[in-house]
Design an enzyme around this catalytic site. Structure first.
Site, PDB file in Angstrom:
ATOM      1  N   ASN A   5       0.855  -1.198   0.000  1.00 11.32           N
ATOM      2  CA  ASN A   5       0.000   0.000   0.000  1.00 11.32           C
ATOM      3  C   ASN A   5       0.888   1.244   0.000  1.00 11.32           C
ATOM      4  O   ASN A   5       2.107   1.134  -0.044  1.00 11.32           O
ATOM      5  CB  ASN A   5      -0.947  -0.019   1.208  1.00 11.32           C
ATOM      6  CG  ASN A   5      -0.170  -0.101   2.505  1.00 11.32           C
ATOM      7  OD1 ASN A   5       0.557   0.810   2.865  1.00 11.32           O
ATOM      8  ND2 ASN A   5      -0.297  -1.234   3.195  1.00 11.32           N
ATOM      9  N   LYS A  53       9.022 -16.771 -11.049  1.00 12.22           N
ATOM     10  CA  LYS A  53       8.167 -15.683 -11.542  1.00 12.22           C
ATOM     11  C   LYS A  53       6.961 -16.276 -12.290  1.00 12.22           C
ATOM     12  O   LYS A  53       7.144 -17.132 -13.175  1.00 12.22           O
ATOM     13  CB  LYS A  53       9.003 -14.809 -12.480  1.00 12.22           C
ATOM     14  CG  LYS A  53       8.277 -13.594 -12.962  1.00 12.22           C
ATOM     15  CD  LYS A  53       9.155 -12.772 -13.880  1.00 12.22           C
ATOM     16  CE  LYS A  53       8.328 -11.706 -14.554  1.00 12.22           C
ATOM     17  NZ  LYS A  53       9.014 -11.095 -15.667  1.00 12.22           N
ATOM     18  N   ASP A  79      -3.719 -10.163  13.309  1.00 13.40           N
ATOM     19  CA  ASP A  79      -3.942  -8.763  13.697  1.00 13.40           C
ATOM     20  C   ASP A  79      -2.984  -8.432  14.848  1.00 13.40           C
ATOM     21  O   ASP A  79      -3.198  -8.852  15.991  1.00 13.40           O
ATOM     22  CB  ASP A  79      -5.402  -8.552  14.110  1.00 13.40           C
ATOM     23  CG  ASP A  79      -5.708  -7.065  14.197  1.00 13.40           C
ATOM     24  OD1 ASP A  79      -4.903  -6.319  14.814  1.00 13.40           O
ATOM     25  OD2 ASP A  79      -6.731  -6.633  13.627  1.00 13.40           O
ATOM     26  N   ILE A  80      -1.953  -7.668  14.531  1.00 12.65           N
ATOM     27  CA  ILE A  80      -0.870  -7.395  15.482  1.00 12.65           C
ATOM     28  C   ILE A  80      -1.382  -6.563  16.665  1.00 12.65           C
ATOM     29  O   ILE A  80      -1.109  -6.845  17.831  1.00 12.65           O
ATOM     30  CB  ILE A  80       0.280  -6.658  14.752  1.00 12.65           C
ATOM     31  CG1 ILE A  80       0.781  -7.535  13.587  1.00 12.65           C
ATOM     32  CG2 ILE A  80       1.409  -6.317  15.718  1.00 12.65           C
ATOM     33  CD1 ILE A  80       1.672  -6.810  12.602  1.00 12.65           C
ATOM     34  N   LYS A  85     -13.415  -0.113  15.221  1.00 14.23           N
ATOM     35  CA  LYS A  85     -12.079  -0.715  15.382  1.00 14.23           C
ATOM     36  C   LYS A  85     -11.596  -0.592  16.830  1.00 14.23           C
ATOM     37  O   LYS A  85     -11.012  -1.519  17.384  1.00 14.23           O
ATOM     38  CB  LYS A  85     -11.061  -0.044  14.451  1.00 14.23           C
ATOM     39  CG  LYS A  85     -11.177  -0.518  13.022  1.00 14.23           C
ATOM     40  CD  LYS A  85     -10.192   0.160  12.090  1.00 14.23           C
ATOM     41  CE  LYS A  85     -10.503  -0.226  10.654  1.00 14.23           C
ATOM     42  NZ  LYS A  85      -9.853   0.584   9.650  1.00 14.23           N
ATOM     43  N   LYS A 140     -11.008  -4.136  18.626  1.00 16.74           N
ATOM     44  CA  LYS A 140      -9.625  -4.522  18.956  1.00 16.74           C
ATOM     45  C   LYS A 140      -9.282  -4.226  20.418  1.00 16.74           C
ATOM     46  O   LYS A 140      -8.161  -4.421  20.850  1.00 16.74           O
ATOM     47  CB  LYS A 140      -8.651  -3.793  18.027  1.00 16.74           C
ATOM     48  CG  LYS A 140      -8.866  -4.132  16.544  1.00 16.74           C
ATOM     49  CD  LYS A 140      -7.758  -3.611  15.659  1.00 16.74           C
ATOM     50  CE  LYS A 140      -8.124  -3.805  14.194  1.00 16.74           C
ATOM     51  NZ  LYS A 140      -6.971  -4.034  13.329  1.00 16.74           N
TER      52      LYS A 140
HETATM   53  O1  PMT Z   1       2.840   6.157   6.509  1.00 16.68           O
HETATM   54  P1  PMT Z   1       2.192   7.455   6.062  1.00 16.68           P
HETATM   55  O2  PMT Z   1       2.315   7.669   4.570  1.00 16.68           O
HETATM   56  O3  PMT Z   1       2.660   8.623   6.858  1.00 16.68           O
HETATM   57  O4  PMT Z   1       0.617   7.304   6.315  1.00 16.68           O
HETATM   58  C1  PMT Z   1       0.131   7.166   7.617  1.00 16.68           C
HETATM   59  C2  PMT Z   1      -1.048   6.181   7.688  1.00 16.68           C
HETATM   60  C3  PMT Z   1      -2.204   6.714   6.860  1.00 16.68           C
HETATM   61  C4  PMT Z   1      -0.638   4.806   7.148  1.00 16.68           C
HETATM   62  C5  PMT Z   1      -1.420   6.063   9.206  1.00 16.68           C
HETATM   63  O5  PMT Z   1      -1.793   7.343   9.659  1.00 16.68           O
HETATM   64  C6  PMT Z   1      -2.593   5.105   9.413  1.00 16.68           C
HETATM   65  O6  PMT Z   1      -3.740   5.475   9.373  1.00 16.68           O
HETATM   66  N1  PMT Z   1      -2.294   3.794   9.656  1.00 16.68           N
HETATM   67  C7  PMT Z   1      -3.304   2.746   9.801  1.00 16.68           C
HETATM   68  C8  PMT Z   1      -3.811   2.330   8.461  1.00 16.68           C
HETATM   69  C9  PMT Z   1      -5.074   1.471   8.511  1.00 16.68           C
HETATM   70  O7  PMT Z   1      -6.034   1.729   7.916  1.00 16.68           O
HETATM   71  O8  PMT Z   1      -5.041   0.517   9.270  1.00 16.68           O
HETATM   72  P2  PMT Z   1      -6.253  -0.593   9.403  1.00 16.68           P
HETATM   73  O9  PMT Z   1      -7.588  -0.006   9.441  1.00 16.68           O
HETATM   74  O10 PMT Z   1      -5.994  -1.639   8.384  1.00 16.68           O
HETATM   75  O11 PMT Z   1      -5.907  -1.152  10.811  1.00 16.68           O
HETATM   76  C10 PMT Z   1      -6.326  -0.535  12.022  1.00 16.68           C
HETATM   77  C11 PMT Z   1      -5.241  -0.677  13.036  1.00 16.68           C
HETATM   78  O12 PMT Z   1      -4.885  -2.059  13.219  1.00 16.68           O
HETATM   79  C12 PMT Z   1      -3.949   0.045  12.671  1.00 16.68           C
HETATM   80  O13 PMT Z   1      -3.422   0.592  13.847  1.00 16.68           O
HETATM   81  C13 PMT Z   1      -3.049  -1.054  12.113  1.00 16.68           C
HETATM   82  O14 PMT Z   1      -1.674  -0.764  12.350  1.00 16.68           O
HETATM   83  C14 PMT Z   1      -3.510  -2.266  12.938  1.00 16.68           C
HETATM   84  N2  PMT Z   1      -3.398  -3.551  12.231  1.00 16.68           N
HETATM   85  C15 PMT Z   1      -4.153  -3.824  11.138  1.00 16.68           C
HETATM   86  C16 PMT Z   1      -4.083  -5.064  10.534  1.00 16.68           C
HETATM   87  C17 PMT Z   1      -3.207  -6.035  11.061  1.00 16.68           C
HETATM   88  N3  PMT Z   1      -3.110  -7.223  10.500  1.00 16.68           N
HETATM   89  N4  PMT Z   1      -2.472  -5.751  12.142  1.00 16.68           N
HETATM   90  C18 PMT Z   1      -2.547  -4.534  12.744  1.00 16.68           C
HETATM   91  O15 PMT Z   1      -1.853  -4.282  13.736  1.00 16.68           O
END
Ligand code: PMT
Length: 405
Positions: free
Chosen positions: A215, A294, A311-312, A342, A346
């Site tokens: 992403n 490939k 999910d960390i 969320k 979580k």
């Molecule tokens: O890196 P930049 O370009 O500065 O951009 C910053 C950002 C937009 C990436 C940041 O501000 C941000 O929003 N990060 C979270 C992105 C997101 O949408 O995460 P999510 O909705 O997929 O997950 C929610 C939360 O769970 C997040 O804190 C994520 O780190 C965590 N997560 C999600 C999935 C997973 N398998 N493990 C996780 O820990």
């Protein structure tokens, strides 16, 4: 907000001006700094004098302007070593490509660069140069190197340049520089003795030896938070996916590629952690099998078989001895609703929601806007600002929360 009436001791700052057209803005910058209770001493490089007069700077700063390394009169009043010891901060604005390069290599061929070598003051630079010079890989490498040493880099901004070019390289406006300096100088060691683990950047999930799922996360938000936490006195581990940002000074960087690697690193780093901040954009799914060779494009369509990644963040929040857990949510619609879901699902203490439908905010941008929602239903809007500013605000917010925790 200007603040020249409080009883706090003045913060001592050397404003180093190098030779760029933006130097003409420096009398205004001095005024803005003084309004914010900074005691300002100006040091000019020889070429800066082509763009701004010492007389104007002396008038607004109320102090003599320093120009020569070996000036008998100046040395008798406040010598260059004394000046280097005097300063709490050295701000170089504008910082030309040449001066930035000298800082990286420790060159001391004028009064300003000599003072910097002899000083333990925190260094802040506001670069200003032609957009091509800024984009040049040498300049970019130099800036990355400075940042990795803990130097704060303010800007540059984009727009029309004095030479007629359009692009990134303008010095940010004096008011913004002064506000950023105030925020930097007011940041207290609010996380002294605390351990903080932060995830940042994207994860990269291999499909075959050349292709992957990922992403647009640049890591800017997470790295800014790591820097802010370190400056607030915390012991910081930064678990980062692949990004083009140098490791922040005095932060333990654990570089990972995939979500599985990020999970393993977090499991290792998060023992006895006081605060966990999940800022990474972790891929939700990963290919079930990674092709060893490939994949050939024999078919018109193809399907990838994907499985959920762990999910960390939720794992950290589930631990019996859990830290204060902060998540992020990047949403393109129903910001508050989806972020709240969320937060609850979580079992987080706090979530920072960014609205990624807004242009130039969120992924791979310099600025952001965040809605902070906590588990008790409190909400705080952090208005649009540079990610460095927001990072400081988030850290302050968390520090306030854990003092009640
Ligand atoms: O890196 P930049 O370009 O500065 O951009 C910053 C950002 C937009 C990436 C940041 O501000 C941000 O929003 N990060 C979270 C992105 C997101 O949408 O995460 P999510 O909705 O997929 O997950 C929610 C939360 O769970 C997040 O804190 C994520 O780190 C965590 N997560 C999600 C999935 C997973 N398998 N493990 C996780 O820990």
């Amino acid at each position: 907000m200007p603040n020249n009436t409080n009883s706090k001791p003045q913060v001592k700052i050397i404003l180093g001006i190098s030779g760029g057209i933006a130097a003409y803005k420096c009398p205004d910058l001095v005024r803005r700094l003084k309004e914010r209770n900074f005691d300002v001493r100006v040091v000019l490089t020889p070429s800066a004098e082509e763009f701004v007069t010492p007389m104007a700077l002396q008038a607004v700063s109320g102090n003599p302007v320093h120009r020569e390394t070996f000036d008998e009169q100046m040395e008798a009043a406040m010598g260059h070593i004394e000046l280097a010891k005097w300063a709490d901060y050295i701000l170089i604005a504008p910082a030309t490509a040449n001066t930035v390069a000298k800082l990286v290599h420790g060159q001391a061929d004028n009064l300003l660069t000599t003072i910097i070598l002899a000083s333990q003051a925190d260094l802040v630079v506001a670069p200003a140069m032609n957009q091509q010079m800024w984009a040049n890989q040498n300049t970019q490498r130099n800036i990355a190197e400075l940042m990795s040493k803990g130097v704060e880099v303010l800007g540059p901004a984009s727009g029309e340049q004095a030479c007629g070019d359009v692009g990134q390289g303008r010095m940010i406006e004096p008011l913004d520089v002064a506000q950023r300096m105030q925020a930097i100088s007011e940041q207290e060691k609010v996380l002294k003795g605390k351990k903080v683990v932060i995830t940042a950047g994207p994860t990269v999930e291999a499909i075959d030896p050349v292709r992957y799922i990922s992403n647009h996360s640049s890591g800017k938000m997470g790295y800014a938070i790591a820097r802010a936490a370190q400056k607030a006195g915390a012991n910081v581990s930064l678990v980062s996916g692949p990004v083009n940002i140098a490791a922040p000074k005095d932060v333990k960087l654990v570089s990972v590629v995939s979500a599985a690697e990020m999970f393993a690193a977090v499991q290792q780093e998060s023992t006895d952690t006081d605060i966990f901040i999940g800022c990474a954009a972790v891929a939700d799914y990963t290919p079930v099998d990674v092709a060893k060779q490939k994949i050939k494009k024999n078919e018109e369509t193809m399907s990838l078989n994907l499985k959920r990644n762990p999910d960390i963040l939720a794992w950290v929040a589930k631990q019996a001895k859990r830290p204060y857990v902060v998540g992020f949510a990047a949403e393109s619609q129903k910001l508050k609703g989806f972020a709240t879901r969320k937060l609850e699902k979580k079992k987080l203490d706090l979530i920072c929601a960014n609205d990624i439908s807004c242009e130039n905010l969120g992924f791979n941008s310099d600025d952001n806007q965040l809605l902070l929602l906590d588990k008790n239903g409190n909400e705080n809007l952090l208005p649009i600002a540079a990610k460095e500013i927001l990072a400081g605000q988030i850290i302050q917010h968390i520090a306030n929360k854990i003092s009640e925790y």
